[in-house]
Scaffold this motif. Structure first.
Motif, PDB file in Angstrom:
ATOM      1  N   LEU A  98       0.821  -1.207   0.000  1.00 45.94           N
ATOM      2  CA  LEU A  98       0.000   0.000   0.000  1.00 45.94           C
ATOM      3  C   LEU A  98       0.860   1.265   0.000  1.00 45.94           C
ATOM      4  N   THR A  99       1.966   1.232   0.745  1.00 45.79           N
ATOM      5  CA  THR A  99       2.860   2.394   0.780  1.00 45.79           C
ATOM      6  C   THR A  99       3.472   2.654  -0.593  1.00 45.79           C
ATOM      7  N   SER A 100       3.970   1.602  -1.239  1.00 47.86           N
ATOM      8  CA  SER A 100       4.582   1.782  -2.555  1.00 47.86           C
ATOM      9  C   SER A 100       3.550   2.253  -3.574  1.00 47.86           C
ATOM     10  N   PHE A 101       2.319   1.726  -3.489  1.00 47.22           N
ATOM     11  CA  PHE A 101       1.253   2.166  -4.401  1.00 47.22           C
ATOM     12  C   PHE A 101       0.962   3.649  -4.220  1.00 47.22           C
ATOM     13  N   ALA A 102       0.800   4.081  -2.968  1.00 49.66           N
ATOM     14  CA  ALA A 102       0.449   5.474  -2.704  1.00 49.66           C
ATOM     15  C   ALA A 102       1.568   6.421  -3.120  1.00 49.66           C
ATOM     16  N   VAL A 103       2.802   6.095  -2.739  1.00 49.11           N
ATOM     17  CA  VAL A 103       3.923   6.999  -3.011  1.00 49.11           C
ATOM     18  C   VAL A 103       4.178   7.113  -4.515  1.00 49.11           C
ATOM     19  N   ILE A 104       4.185   5.972  -5.220  1.00 49.70           N
ATOM     20  CA  ILE A 104       4.519   6.026  -6.643  1.00 49.70           C
ATOM     21  C   ILE A 104       3.378   6.626  -7.458  1.00 49.70           C
ATOM     22  N   SER A 105       2.152   6.551  -6.951  1.00 52.62           N
ATOM     23  CA  SER A 105       1.027   7.193  -7.642  1.00 52.62           C
ATOM     24  C   SER A 105       1.098   8.703  -7.516  1.00 52.62           C
ATOM     25  N   LEU A 106       1.520   9.175  -6.349  1.00 54.19           N
ATOM     26  CA  LEU A 106       1.588  10.612  -6.109  1.00 54.19           C
ATOM     27  C   LEU A 106       2.890  11.231  -6.605  1.00 54.19           C
ATOM     28  N   PHE A 107       3.986  10.472  -6.546  1.00 53.33           N
ATOM     29  CA  PHE A 107       5.300  11.004  -6.920  1.00 53.33           C
ATOM     30  C   PHE A 107       6.000  10.036  -7.877  1.00 53.33           C
ATOM     31  N   PRO A 108       5.517   9.911  -9.115  1.00 53.51           N
ATOM     32  CA  PRO A 108       6.124   8.948 -10.050  1.00 53.51           C
ATOM     33  C   PRO A 108       7.547   9.342 -10.410  1.00 53.51           C
ATOM     34  N   GLY A 109       8.369   8.340 -10.660  1.00 56.25           N
ATOM     35  CA  GLY A 109       9.759   8.583 -11.037  1.00 56.25           C
ATOM     36  C   GLY A 109      10.617   7.392 -10.693  1.00 56.25           C
ATOM     37  N   ILE A 110      11.624   7.115 -11.520  1.00 54.43           N
ATOM     38  CA  ILE A 110      12.442   5.928 -11.318  1.00 54.43           C
ATOM     39  C   ILE A 110      13.293   6.041 -10.056  1.00 54.43           C
ATOM     40  N   TRP A 111      13.693   7.271  -9.678  1.00 56.95           N
ATOM     41  CA  TRP A 111      14.464   7.435  -8.435  1.00 56.95           C
ATOM     42  C   TRP A 111      13.609   7.086  -7.224  1.00 56.95           C
ATOM     43  N   ILE A 112      12.334   7.524  -7.259  1.00 57.79           N
ATOM     44  CA  ILE A 112      11.418   7.204  -6.165  1.00 57.79           C
ATOM     45  C   ILE A 112      11.223   5.691  -6.070  1.00 57.79           C
ATOM     46  N   GLN A 113      11.078   5.044  -7.212  1.00 56.64           N
ATOM     47  CA  GLN A 113      10.917   3.591  -7.214  1.00 56.64           C
ATOM     48  C   GLN A 113      12.152   2.897  -6.645  1.00 56.64           C
ATOM     49  N   PHE A 114      13.321   3.371  -7.026  1.00 55.44           N
ATOM     50  CA  PHE A 114      14.562   2.792  -6.509  1.00 55.44           C
ATOM     51  C   PHE A 114      14.639   2.931  -4.989  1.00 55.44           C
ATOM     52  N   ALA A 115      14.284   4.117  -4.485  1.00 53.39           N
ATOM     53  CA  ALA A 115      14.323   4.342  -3.034  1.00 53.39           C
ATOM     54  C   ALA A 115      13.325   3.441  -2.313  1.00 53.39           C
ATOM     55  N   LEU A 116      12.137   3.270  -2.900  1.00 51.80           N
ATOM     56  CA  LEU A 116      11.137   2.396  -2.289  1.00 51.80           C
ATOM     57  C   LEU A 116      11.597   0.941  -2.265  1.00 51.80           C
ATOM     58  N   LEU A 117      12.260   0.496  -3.329  1.00 55.40           N
ATOM     59  CA  LEU A 117      12.777  -0.874  -3.367  1.00 55.40           C
ATOM     60  C   LEU A 117      13.824  -1.091  -2.278  1.00 55.40           C
ATOM     61  N   MET A 118      14.706  -0.125  -2.085  1.00 55.81           N
ATOM     62  CA  MET A 118      15.718  -0.245  -1.038  1.00 55.81           C
ATOM     63  C   MET A 118      15.065  -0.277   0.345  1.00 55.81           C
ATOM     64  N   LEU A 119      14.081   0.601   0.557  1.00 55.81           N
ATOM     65  CA  LEU A 119      13.376   0.627   1.838  1.00 55.81           C
ATOM     66  C   LEU A 119      12.647  -0.693   2.087  1.00 55.81           C
ATOM     67  N   ALA A 120      12.011  -1.223   1.042  1.00 60.65           N
ATOM     68  CA  ALA A 120      11.291  -2.490   1.181  1.00 60.65           C
ATOM     69  C   ALA A 120      12.242  -3.629   1.522  1.00 60.65           C
ATOM     70  N   ALA A 121      13.443  -3.605   0.940  1.00 65.84           N
ATOM     71  CA  ALA A 121      14.423  -4.648   1.250  1.00 65.84           C
ATOM     72  C   ALA A 121      14.836  -4.587   2.713  1.00 65.84           C
ATOM     73  N   VAL A 122      15.040  -3.385   3.247  1.00 65.42           N
ATOM     74  CA  VAL A 122      15.429  -3.232   4.651  1.00 65.42           C
ATOM     75  C   VAL A 122      14.301  -3.689   5.579  1.00 65.42           C
ATOM     76  N   VAL A 123      13.075  -3.255   5.258  1.00 65.44           N
ATOM     77  CA  VAL A 123      11.926  -3.648   6.082  1.00 65.44           C
ATOM     78  C   VAL A 123      11.724  -5.162   6.029  1.00 65.44           C
ATOM     79  N   GLY A 124      11.822  -5.727   4.820  1.00 61.69           N
ATOM     80  CA  GLY A 124      11.647  -7.167   4.674  1.00 61.69           C
ATOM     81  C   GLY A 124      12.709  -7.955   5.413  1.00 61.69           C
ATOM     82  N   GLN A 125      13.935  -7.457   5.404  1.00 61.60           N
ATOM     83  CA  GLN A 125      15.022  -8.132   6.117  1.00 61.60           C
ATOM     84  C   GLN A 125      14.747  -8.203   7.608  1.00 61.60           C
TER      85      GLN A 125
END
Length: 386
Positions: free
Chosen positions: A142-169
């Motif tokens: 839900l966080t990735s959906f909301a953020v990327i819908s409001l602030f599209p961009g490949i840098w934002i996606q990259f940052a979200l992927l890194m954050l998701a990896a840390v949270v998942g770990q």
């Protein structure tokens, strides 16, 4: 090498249905019919492809070719399986200006856009059930959906992927293998170094303030290499990253037209890069298609070469599997955002379109028809409406 090429080329001509279907075709051909490898080995390759970023089914095909004939065998498998879809999508790109003069062609493309809504909606549903079973994973989605819908961009996606990896770990790590002795991980550092060098170089090209006129084909390579390096899950998951990456170079409708046409051809979804590369690099469309296609497939193949001999040891590390689980949940959010914009907003124009999408989705889930018949049905419906 010729035998490997011919076998994969023949599969590339008929492999409709996306990565899951491709993996089924590969198993039937190379495990059951030809016995190039056994079920256990094949299962390990499939597991590794899910573990790594890149085009899942193409990575499995590359690994089968590598097992049969070394590096040249892997390349022969890749070229054979990808060539039919590459040729078709390249031809669509270079003839689109003439084809779009005919109303019936526009109708067929509109029908295929409606099909894209159905197919991606199904992919979102399946991936949600597979990767978002825990509350933390749902929150990441839900966080990735909301953020990327409001602030599209490949840098934002990259940052979200890194954050998701840390949270998942931290919160999605598996406890199944905690009691097992850890095996040593032996990576191929030559291929890892090449992957890292290209990733850093492409990042500098994209985010270092170098204009597209100055970067030329290197800029095109960098765009698609970055996408191929960051896509977990393959198939339709490539859509949001590609759209963010090439959004400045073409309109949303033009991008969705390419995606819709990619639904109508067999082979890997990543071959969409052939269409996009030809449309972006109009001065030499064949060169643009080749560079884009090579760039988007290359990182996934390099990472397979890095870890082919260490997949079992890596999959036994809870922290690694947790990070991948977080990333997978994040990309479900990306795909959900792409389902709305640009897919739904560009394809569904009126109530009749919405009716076709809902009925098509219901029939797709209930009857599970062959994707070829689904493509044909939506193409005919679009032509009739036009």
């Amino acid at each position: 090498m010729l035998q490997i090429f011919i076998r994969f080329f023949s599969l590339g001509l008929i492999s409709f249905g996306g990565p899951a279907a491709h993996i089924g075709y590969f198993r039937q051909t190379f495990v059951q019919e030809l016995a190039w490898l056994d079920d256990k080995h094949y299962g390990s390759l499939v597991a590794l492809s899910q573990f790594m970023p890149g085009p899942g089914s193409s990575q499995v095909g590359f690994a089968i070719g590598y097992h049969r004939g070394g590096l040249l065998g892997g390349l022969a498998a890749f070229v054979g399986f990808t060539l039919p879809s590459f040729i078709l999508l390249f031809l669509f790109a270079v003839t689109s200006s003439q084809l779009l003069n005919y109303p019936i062609t526009l109708g067929v493309i509109h029908g295929l856009k409606l099909l894209a809504v159905v197919v991606v909606a199904d992919a979102v549903w399946i991936m949600f059930k597979q990767f978002c079973q825990r509350k933390t994973a749902i929150l990441l989605m839900l966080t990735s959906f909301a953020v990327i819908s409001l602030f599209p961009g490949i840098w934002i996606q990259f940052a979200l992927l890194m954050l998701a990896a840390v949270v998942g770990q931290q919160w999605l790590s598996s406890t199944d293998s905690l009691g097992e002795p850890k095996q040593s991980i032996k990576l191929n550092y030559l291929w890892l170094g090449l992957f890292t060098l290209l990733f850093i170089g492409s990042s500098i090209m994209l985010f270092g303030g170098i204009s597209s006129q100055e970067s030329g084909l290197l800029g095109l390579f960098s765009q698609f290499y970055q996408v191929g390096s960051l896509v977990f899950g393959g198939g339709h998951v490539v859509l949001p990253l590609l759209q963010s990456s090439v959004g400045d170079a073409m309109s949303g409708d033009q991008f969705l037209t390419g995606y819709a046409l990619a639904q109508a051809v067999p082979g890997p979804m990543f071959a969409l890069a052939a269409y996009l590369g030809a449309e972006i690099w109009v001065a030499q469309p064949l060169l643009g298609a080749l560079v884009a296609t090579l760039a988007i497939f290359l990182p996934g193949f390099l990472l397979m070469l890095v870890a082919l001999k260490s997949w079992h040891a890596m999959s036994g590390r809870p922290k690694i599997t947790g990070a991948i689980a977080g990333v997978n949940a994040c990309v479900v959010g990306f795909l959900l955002a792409a389902l709305y914009d640009p897919i739904f907003t560009s394809a569904v124009k009126d109530n009749l379109d919405m009716v076709l999408v809902v009925i098509g989705f219901a029939l797709f889930k209930l009857l599970k028809p062959n994707i070829f018949y689904l493509v044909l049905s939506f193409a005919i419906a679009g032509a009739v409406i036009s």
